[in-house]
Design a protein around this motif. Sequence first.
Motif, PDB file in Angstrom:
ATOM      1  N   ARG A 170       0.813  -1.197   0.019  1.00 35.51           N
ATOM      2  CA  ARG A 170      -0.038   0.073  -0.142  1.00 35.51           C
ATOM      3  C   ARG A 170       0.878   1.170   0.122  1.00 35.51           C
ATOM      4  N   TYR A 171       0.906   1.988  -1.383  1.00 36.46           N
ATOM      5  CA  TYR A 171       1.642   3.319  -1.270  1.00 36.46           C
ATOM      6  C   TYR A 171       1.005   4.344  -0.954  1.00 36.46           C
ATOM      7  N   SER A 172      -0.476   4.398  -0.901  1.00 34.57           N
ATOM      8  CA  SER A 172      -1.252   5.516  -0.360  1.00 34.57           C
ATOM      9  C   SER A 172      -2.651   4.992  -0.085  1.00 34.57           C
ATOM     10  N   ALA A 173      -3.281   5.824   0.244  1.00 32.27           N
ATOM     11  CA  ALA A 173      -4.742   5.837   0.760  1.00 32.27           C
ATOM     12  C   ALA A 173      -5.657   5.090  -0.614  1.00 32.27           C
ATOM     13  N   LYS A 200      -5.090 -13.117 -16.537  1.00 33.95           N
ATOM     14  CA  LYS A 200      -6.006 -11.958 -16.084  1.00 33.95           C
ATOM     15  C   LYS A 200      -6.297 -11.792 -14.779  1.00 33.95           C
ATOM     16  N   VAL A 201      -6.111 -10.716 -14.118  1.00 39.91           N
ATOM     17  CA  VAL A 201      -6.112 -10.299 -12.878  1.00 39.91           C
ATOM     18  C   VAL A 201      -7.520  -9.566 -12.568  1.00 39.91           C
ATOM     19  N   ALA A 202      -8.019  -9.889 -11.642  1.00 42.42           N
ATOM     20  CA  ALA A 202      -9.422  -9.242 -11.057  1.00 42.42           C
ATOM     21  C   ALA A 202      -9.149  -8.957  -9.767  1.00 42.42           C
ATOM     22  N   VAL A 203      -9.695  -7.736  -9.043  1.00 42.59           N
ATOM     23  CA  VAL A 203      -9.555  -7.392  -7.738  1.00 42.59           C
ATOM     24  C   VAL A 203     -11.236  -7.117  -7.269  1.00 42.59           C
ATOM     25  N   ALA A 204     -11.601  -7.676  -6.232  1.00 44.28           N
ATOM     26  CA  ALA A 204     -12.878  -7.583  -6.122  1.00 44.28           C
ATOM     27  C   ALA A 204     -14.011  -7.523  -6.859  1.00 44.28           C
ATOM     28  N   GLY A 205     -13.694  -8.484  -7.902  1.00 42.73           N
ATOM     29  CA  GLY A 205     -14.675  -8.698  -8.938  1.00 42.73           C
ATOM     30  C   GLY A 205     -14.451  -7.769 -10.200  1.00 42.73           C
ATOM     31  N   LYS A 206     -13.329  -6.908 -10.112  1.00 40.01           N
ATOM     32  CA  LYS A 206     -13.371  -6.267 -11.413  1.00 40.01           C
ATOM     33  C   LYS A 206     -12.137  -6.422 -12.115  1.00 40.01           C
ATOM     34  N   LEU A 245     -12.120   0.763  -0.885  1.00 40.54           N
ATOM     35  CA  LEU A 245     -11.654  -0.689  -0.765  1.00 40.54           C
ATOM     36  C   LEU A 245     -10.251  -1.077  -0.172  1.00 40.54           C
ATOM     37  N   ILE A 246      -9.564  -0.144  -0.352  1.00 43.93           N
ATOM     38  CA  ILE A 246      -8.074  -0.021   0.126  1.00 43.93           C
ATOM     39  C   ILE A 246      -8.140  -0.106   1.771  1.00 43.93           C
ATOM     40  N   SER A 247      -8.984   0.865   2.188  1.00 45.17           N
ATOM     41  CA  SER A 247      -9.088   0.953   3.495  1.00 45.17           C
ATOM     42  C   SER A 247      -9.514  -0.276   4.478  1.00 45.17           C
ATOM     43  N   ARG A 248     -10.044  -1.254   3.789  1.00 45.04           N
ATOM     44  CA  ARG A 248     -10.260  -2.550   4.395  1.00 45.04           C
ATOM     45  C   ARG A 248      -9.173  -3.317   4.945  1.00 45.04           C
TER      46      ARG A 248
END
Length: 280
Positions: A170-173, A200-206, A245-248
């Motif tokens: 994590r580089y920033s918020a 193919k990479v997806a994060v949280a369904g995207k 998303l990142i805050s979790r």
Amino acid sequence: MSSVMRSTSPVVRLAALLALGLGCASAPTRPSVQTALLAQDTVVVSQGLTDAALRFEARVAGPSGGVVERAEYELVSDGQVMKQGAAKLGTPLAGAGGADVSFQERAAYVQGPEDLARLSAQGGTVLLALRGFLVVRQGDKEEKLPFAASRAVRVPRLPTVVVEELDGARYSAEEVQLNLRLGIRNPNPFPLKLSGLTWKVAVAGKALDSGTLAEADSVDASATGVYPVEVAVTKDSWGPEVKALISRGILPYGVTGELTGPLMRVPYSLSGEVKLNVSR
């Protein structure tokens, strides 16, 4: 009335017997050497996921002056003929002691992707064989010696794609760098040739990014090839809600694709969660 008694002396009788014996006896003949296969074997020179190189070795006895001209053969896998051919030999025979002959052939021993998948699932061994005829020429006469020799080899096994390592920096918020290392595990005792590894990479369904790795590459026998993938999770790549998303502190991810090679197609789907670290 008188009769004349005729007698034959012992010397005359012996001479007659000797003459009779000499007339019936035949001169001793030298036994001829029969053409025969004294020994035979099939050796696996090398094996790949879909093909193998076999060498046939034999010892042939036959009359001097004869020549093992050629071999007419089939390469057989699990009872199925995979290839037919002929090999020039030109090996002179040397009598009862025999002469060594050999030839080598490489061919596919699986019939296609479905056959490869079937063999990988069933496990065990597969029987490879060289069979046919050794053609022996003596003057204008030709003789064919049948041969067949087999060798059991371990069945080829399909590789698997795994996540060898994953971390999220994590580089920033609003920015995370996912560092993913995909592993291709080769369970075979021979190198594995690859055409490519799509991802193919997806994060949280995207869906975020995609690409191809390991093009025209190979993985060593009983080893794992590791290929890095880096994906940025930002407002531009994921969307305006990326900060929430990142805050979790944990990102759910998924990686899908296909590993390909000669007669090989291995789809894969991997998923999990990555705990975010703070990058310094």
